[in-house]
Scaffold this motif. Structure first.
Motif, PDB file in Angstrom:
ATOM      1  N   GLY A 156       0.854  -1.188   0.000  1.00 17.62           N
ATOM      2  CA  GLY A 156       0.000   0.000   0.000  1.00 17.62           C
ATOM      3  C   GLY A 156       0.883   1.228   0.000  1.00 17.62           C
ATOM      4  O   GLY A 156       2.101   1.128  -0.131  1.00 17.62           O
ATOM      5  N   GLY A 157       0.256   2.394   0.128  1.00 18.96           N
ATOM      6  CA  GLY A 157       1.038   3.614   0.219  1.00 18.96           C
ATOM      7  C   GLY A 157       0.944   4.481  -1.027  1.00 18.96           C
ATOM      8  O   GLY A 157       0.549   4.019  -2.100  1.00 18.96           O
ATOM      9  N   SER A 158       1.364   5.727  -0.882  1.00 17.49           N
ATOM     10  CA  SER A 158       1.189   6.708  -1.965  1.00 17.49           C
ATOM     11  C   SER A 158       2.142   6.465  -3.131  1.00 17.49           C
ATOM     12  O   SER A 158       1.777   6.679  -4.283  1.00 17.49           O
ATOM     13  CB  SER A 158       1.413   8.114  -1.405  1.00 17.49           C
ATOM     14  OG  SER A 158       2.719   8.198  -0.837  1.00 17.49           O
ATOM     15  N   THR A 159       3.360   5.992  -2.836  1.00 18.93           N
ATOM     16  CA  THR A 159       4.301   5.764  -3.940  1.00 18.93           C
ATOM     17  C   THR A 159       3.885   4.568  -4.783  1.00 18.93           C
ATOM     18  O   THR A 159       3.787   4.681  -6.010  1.00 18.93           O
ATOM     19  CB  THR A 159       5.732   5.630  -3.416  1.00 18.93           C
ATOM     20  OG1 THR A 159       6.063   6.796  -2.638  1.00 18.93           O
ATOM     21  CG2 THR A 159       6.736   5.493  -4.553  1.00 18.93           C
TER      22      THR A 159
ATOM     23  N   ASP B 288       0.867  -6.629   2.843  1.00 21.47           N
ATOM     24  CA  ASP B 288       0.095  -6.288   4.030  1.00 21.47           C
ATOM     25  C   ASP B 288      -1.261  -5.741   3.614  1.00 21.47           C
ATOM     26  O   ASP B 288      -1.489  -5.401   2.453  1.00 21.47           O
ATOM     27  CB  ASP B 288       0.832  -5.286   4.931  1.00 21.47           C
ATOM     28  CG  ASP B 288       0.921  -3.888   4.336  1.00 21.47           C
ATOM     29  OD1 ASP B 288       1.071  -3.779   3.113  1.00 21.47           O
ATOM     30  OD2 ASP B 288       0.799  -2.924   5.097  1.00 21.47           O
TER      31      ASP B 288
ATOM     32  N   GLY C  55       6.793   0.024   0.999  1.00 22.41           N
ATOM     33  CA  GLY C  55       6.871   1.465   1.218  1.00 22.41           C
ATOM     34  C   GLY C  55       7.647   1.687   2.510  1.00 22.41           C
ATOM     35  O   GLY C  55       8.114   0.744   3.153  1.00 22.41           O
ATOM     36  N   LEU C  56       7.793   2.957   2.876  1.00 23.39           N
ATOM     37  CA  LEU C  56       8.509   3.292   4.108  1.00 23.39           C
ATOM     38  C   LEU C  56       7.741   4.386   4.815  1.00 23.39           C
ATOM     39  O   LEU C  56       7.463   5.435   4.243  1.00 23.39           O
ATOM     40  CB  LEU C  56       9.926   3.787   3.784  1.00 23.39           C
ATOM     41  CG  LEU C  56      10.754   4.304   4.957  1.00 23.39           C
ATOM     42  CD1 LEU C  56      11.094   3.159   5.918  1.00 23.39           C
ATOM     43  CD2 LEU C  56      12.041   4.970   4.447  1.00 23.39           C
TER      44      LEU C  56
ATOM     45  N   THR D 260       7.565  -0.566   7.772  1.00 27.97           N
ATOM     46  CA  THR D 260       7.420  -1.036   6.399  1.00 27.97           C
ATOM     47  C   THR D 260       6.445  -2.206   6.402  1.00 27.97           C
ATOM     48  O   THR D 260       6.280  -2.848   7.450  1.00 27.97           O
ATOM     49  CB  THR D 260       8.776  -1.438   5.782  1.00 27.97           C
ATOM     50  OG1 THR D 260       8.617  -1.620   4.377  1.00 27.97           O
ATOM     51  CG2 THR D 260       9.355  -2.685   6.429  1.00 27.97           C
ATOM     52  N   ALA D 261       5.784  -2.421   5.278  1.00 29.33           N
ATOM     53  CA  ALA D 261       4.610  -3.298   5.271  1.00 29.33           C
ATOM     54  C   ALA D 261       3.727  -2.790   6.422  1.00 29.33           C
ATOM     55  O   ALA D 261       3.507  -1.596   6.536  1.00 29.33           O
ATOM     56  CB  ALA D 261       5.008  -4.766   5.389  1.00 29.33           C
TER      57      ALA D 261
ATOM     58  N   LYS E 141      10.385  11.811   3.740  1.00 30.90           N
ATOM     59  CA  LYS E 141      10.990  10.505   4.063  1.00 30.90           C
ATOM     60  C   LYS E 141      12.525  10.568   4.078  1.00 30.90           C
ATOM     61  O   LYS E 141      13.194   9.586   4.390  1.00 30.90           O
ATOM     62  CB  LYS E 141      10.550   9.471   3.020  1.00 30.90           C
ATOM     63  CG  LYS E 141       9.052   9.334   2.867  1.00 30.90           C
ATOM     64  CD  LYS E 141       8.438   8.657   4.067  1.00 30.90           C
ATOM     65  CE  LYS E 141       6.933   8.597   3.987  1.00 30.90           C
ATOM     66  NZ  LYS E 141       6.409   7.700   2.951  1.00 30.90           N
TER      67      LYS E 141
HETATM   68  C1  6PG Z   1       0.378   0.471   3.901  1.00 30.67           C
HETATM   69  C2  6PG Z   1       1.799   0.188   3.502  1.00 30.67           C
HETATM   70  C3  6PG Z   1       2.702   1.047   4.351  1.00 30.67           C
HETATM   71  C4  6PG Z   1       3.105   2.224   3.472  1.00 30.67           C
HETATM   72  C5  6PG Z   1       3.881   3.232   4.272  1.00 30.67           C
HETATM   73  C6  6PG Z   1       4.284   4.419   3.397  1.00 30.67           C
HETATM   74  O1  6PG Z   1      -0.405  -0.478   4.071  1.00 30.67           O
HETATM   75  O2  6PG Z   1       0.065   1.691   3.980  1.00 30.67           O
HETATM   76  O3  6PG Z   1       2.102  -1.100   3.542  1.00 30.67           O
HETATM   77  O4  6PG Z   1       3.868   0.361   4.776  1.00 30.67           O
HETATM   78  O5  6PG Z   1       3.912   1.759   2.398  1.00 30.67           O
HETATM   79  O6  6PG Z   1       3.037   3.675   5.313  1.00 30.67           O
HETATM   80  O7  6PG Z   1       3.094   4.995   2.937  1.00 30.67           O
HETATM   81  P1  6PG Z   1       3.179   6.372   2.076  1.00 30.67           P
HETATM   82  O8  6PG Z   1       4.050   6.050   0.895  1.00 30.67           O
HETATM   83  O9  6PG Z   1       1.762   6.662   1.713  1.00 30.67           O
HETATM   84  O10 6PG Z   1       3.808   7.390   2.996  1.00 30.67           O
END
Ligand code: 6PG
Length: 240
Positions: free
Chosen positions: A40-43, A70, A140-141, A147-148, A199
């Motif tokens: 997930g995440g914005s990137t 995740d 993502g981070l 992460t995850a 980040k």
């Molecule tokens: C989720 C991701 C999570 C995400 C980080 C970074 O389920 O949201 O697994 O680890 O990658 O929170 O999210 P952003 O890139 O949106 O800051």
């Protein structure tokens, strides 16, 4: 071996990733399939949108099976669902059979679903020393170094015997299901996908092993394959 790529913008980062995914999808031997665990995440979302717009035809989709590293414990049509984010930004635009898509069922009881998904992944993927091996894991981070869905208070999930575990977001209490270190660190290729100057400090702490980095879950990502790739924009790489 850390492999750090810095891009001027998200489109060039996305194009690079799309090329890697395309190469992988065309490299797989006859009858085999590539397993990719999404994040997930914005990137990742921006990358999925780029692929939908520019790279659909370059990727051999039916050689790919999609999983998730995740998920939030919400229904699949919930706005916070990683599956829904992927459906809206990618899946609706690609010719991938639904039988190649294995979502984590956020609507299920978290502990039961973590067990179900662990069994599913273990049964579908090739193994190395009893650990399932994903061809590619996307990560993502978070600004806290998560992460995850492995957050700092649950960093011990990197040493869990489980493949997937029920946990929660410590800031919101939201229940989550996450891959553990047994899955992440046994992957053939792990990609950190990180953009934005917010980040930069965390990226630098982890990559440069700065003070306190060992307390950060993302610092535990050390695939045995050594194929750890950081795809960063200039903002996220600003302190490297
Ligand atoms: C989720 C991701 C999570 C995400 C980080 C970074 O389920 O949201 O697994 O680890 O990658 O929170 O999210 P952003 O890139 O949106 O800051």
């Amino acid at each position: 071996m850390k492999n750090i790529h810095i891009f001027p913008n998200i489109d060039e980062l996305s194009a690079f990733f799309a090329q890697k995914l395309a190469e992988l999808s065309h490299s797989v031997s006859e009858g085999k399939q590539v397993s990719v665990a999404l994040s997930g995440g914005s990137t990742p979302k921006a990358i999925f949108q780029y692929i939908s717009q520019y790279a659909v035809d370059s990727i051999h989709w039916n050689n790919i099976c999609l999983f998730w590293g995740d998920e939030r414990c919400v229904p699949p049509n919930h706005e916070e669902s990683n599956y829904k984010m992927t459906l809206d930004s990618l899946l609706v635009n690609i010719p991938l059979e639904s039988s190649n898509i294995f979502r984590i069922k956020g609507e299920n009881d978290p502990i039961a679903e973590a067990e179900r998904y662990s069994t599913l992944v273990s049964g579908l993927l090739p193994k190395h020393k009893d650990n399932p091996v994903f061809d590619m894991v996307l990560l993502g981070l978070g600004e806290d170094g998560h992460t995850a869905s492995i957050f700092p208070p649950d960093i011990t999930l990197f040493e869990s015997e489980s493949l997937f575990a029920a946990t929660n977001n410590p800031y919101t209490g939201q229940k989550r299901i996450t891959a553990t270190g047994r899955v992440i660190n046994n992957a053939q290729n792990v990609f950190f996908l990180v953009t934005g100057s917010s980040k930069a400090e965390m990226v630098a702490r982890i990559i440069k092993k700065q003070e306190g980095y060992k307390k950060l879950p993302a610092s535990k990502v050390m695939p045995k394959s050594k194929n750890l790739f950081w795809l960063l924009d200039e903002g996220a790489a600003g302190l490297l």
